[in-house]
Design an enzyme around this catalytic site. Structure first.
Site, PDB file in Angstrom:
ATOM      1  N   ALA A 129      -9.991  -1.722  -4.367  1.00 45.65           N
ATOM      2  CA  ALA A 129      -9.756  -2.661  -3.301  1.00 45.65           C
ATOM      3  C   ALA A 129     -10.545  -2.411  -2.274  1.00 45.65           C
ATOM      4  O   ALA A 129     -10.538  -1.050  -1.750  1.00 45.65           O
ATOM      5  CB  ALA A 129      -8.429  -3.025  -3.259  1.00 45.65           C
ATOM      6  N   GLU A 132      -9.829  -0.484 -13.067  1.00 44.44           N
ATOM      7  CA  GLU A 132      -9.284  -1.678 -13.787  1.00 44.44           C
ATOM      8  C   GLU A 132     -10.145  -2.605 -14.053  1.00 44.44           C
ATOM      9  O   GLU A 132      -9.810  -3.191 -15.373  1.00 44.44           O
ATOM     10  CB  GLU A 132      -8.000  -2.290 -12.729  1.00 44.44           C
ATOM     11  CG  GLU A 132      -6.943  -1.517 -12.664  1.00 44.44           C
ATOM     12  CD  GLU A 132      -6.026  -1.944 -11.396  1.00 44.44           C
ATOM     13  OE1 GLU A 132      -4.626  -2.009 -11.720  1.00 44.44           O
ATOM     14  OE2 GLU A 132      -6.315  -2.105 -10.320  1.00 44.44           O
ATOM     15  N   GLU A 134      -3.472   4.671  -6.844  1.00 43.14           N
ATOM     16  CA  GLU A 134      -2.572   3.518  -5.787  1.00 43.14           C
ATOM     17  C   GLU A 134      -1.509   3.896  -5.130  1.00 43.14           C
ATOM     18  O   GLU A 134      -1.357   3.730  -4.109  1.00 43.14           O
ATOM     19  CB  GLU A 134      -2.535   2.173  -6.724  1.00 43.14           C
ATOM     20  CG  GLU A 134      -3.721   1.390  -6.797  1.00 43.14           C
ATOM     21  CD  GLU A 134      -4.625   1.553  -8.141  1.00 43.14           C
ATOM     22  OE1 GLU A 134      -5.445   0.948  -8.388  1.00 43.14           O
ATOM     23  OE2 GLU A 134      -4.401   2.737  -8.647  1.00 43.14           O
ATOM     24  N   GLY A 163      -8.887  -0.369  -8.657  1.00 47.50           N
ATOM     25  CA  GLY A 163      -9.401  -1.603  -8.930  1.00 47.50           C
ATOM     26  C   GLY A 163     -10.612  -1.711  -9.773  1.00 47.50           C
ATOM     27  O   GLY A 163     -11.016  -2.362 -10.504  1.00 47.50           O
TER      28      GLY A 163
END
Length: 264
Positions: free
Chosen positions: A70, A118, A138, A115
């Site tokens: 992110a 991910e 995270e 992310g």
């Protein structure tokens, strides 16, 4: 090869029946901003609807990173209300990749963190070169993996291993990542994109009807008990058994030639 851009930071290149979905925000190491998330979701929606696409390969234009997750610089300016509004946009990017109906391959080099990892986990197969560094850090910034990480990682490596990796927020280098099953294929430095595209081409040589049905059966059946899983498989088999692809595949096998798939 044709190209189509989705917004400023996402590019789709066509290699025959293989679509290369390119993360193209090199100045930010492909950090996923709100705009990039929207573009990624839009690109995935277009690819999912395109019956000519048989495989998707997710790549990066940055030399030292697949995706660093992110965009925390953008997030730093958010109010709580901004974050609430952005959440479905962010989720749309990750679920867009996850729900692509065709086989997907991630080509990872350098950093694939948060992310970014991910997005790779949302693919069916992860090809990584020896520079790859993966992880879900995270909790070290006060949140949790929110792009599917808490669900996808244990499905790959088991609950205890996923817990250790998520709770410690540690980064894992390529060799260990392959040993733990965090990535599937480990290739020479600089070869991740080429090897992933070659794998995509081998996949795309097969029946488009069969590929979509096989992926659906794999995804829907995962985690079910055996009896229920076999029912999912049977439903997928019935969806292809009377298709034009099945008829052509059997005919081509008996005639000892390459199939010409009708895709229906």
């Amino acid at each position: 090869m044709s190209e189509e851009r989705f917004g400023e930071f996402v590019l789709v290149r066509r290699h025959g029946h293989v679509a290369e979905l390119v993360l193209d925000r090199p100045k930010a190491m492909n950090a996923v901003s709100t705009g990039m998330a929207r573009s990624l979701a839009a690109a995935c929606a277009a690819l999912g609807d395109d019956k000519d696409v048989r495989a998707v390969v997710l790549t990066s234009t940055h030399e030292r990173a697949f995706c660093v997750g992110a965009d925390l610089k953008e997030r730093n300016s958010f109010s709580d209300a901004d974050l609430v509004r952005q959440r479905p946009v962010a989720r749309g990017a990750y679920t867009g990749v996850l729900e692509l109906p065709v086989p997907t391959v991630a080509a990872v080099h350098g950093f694939a963190l948060g992310g970014g990892f991910e997005l790779a986990l949302s693919c069916d197969v992860i090809v990584a070169d020896r520079t790859a560094v993966v992880g879900l850090p995270e909790v070290s910034v006060g949140v949790i993996p929110g792009g599917g990480g808490t669900q996808l990682l244990p499905r790959r490596v088991g609950a205890a291993r996923a817990a250790e990796l998520i709770f410690t927020a540690r980064r894992v280098e390529a060799e260990e990542a392959r040993e733990l099953g965090l990535v599937d294929l480990l290739v020479a430095e600089g070869r991740d994109r080429e090897e992933a595209l070659e794998l995509g081409a081998r996949i795309a040589a097969n029946s488009p009807v069969g590929l979509r049905a096989a992926k659906k059966a794999l995804r829907l059946g995962h985690g079910l008990d055996l009896r229920a899983g076999l029912e999912v498989e049977d439903a997928a088999w019935r969806s292809v058994a009377f298709s034009g692809d099945r008829a052509e595949g059997v005919r081509a096998f008996n005639e000892k030639r390459t199939p010409e798939w009708p895709g229906e």
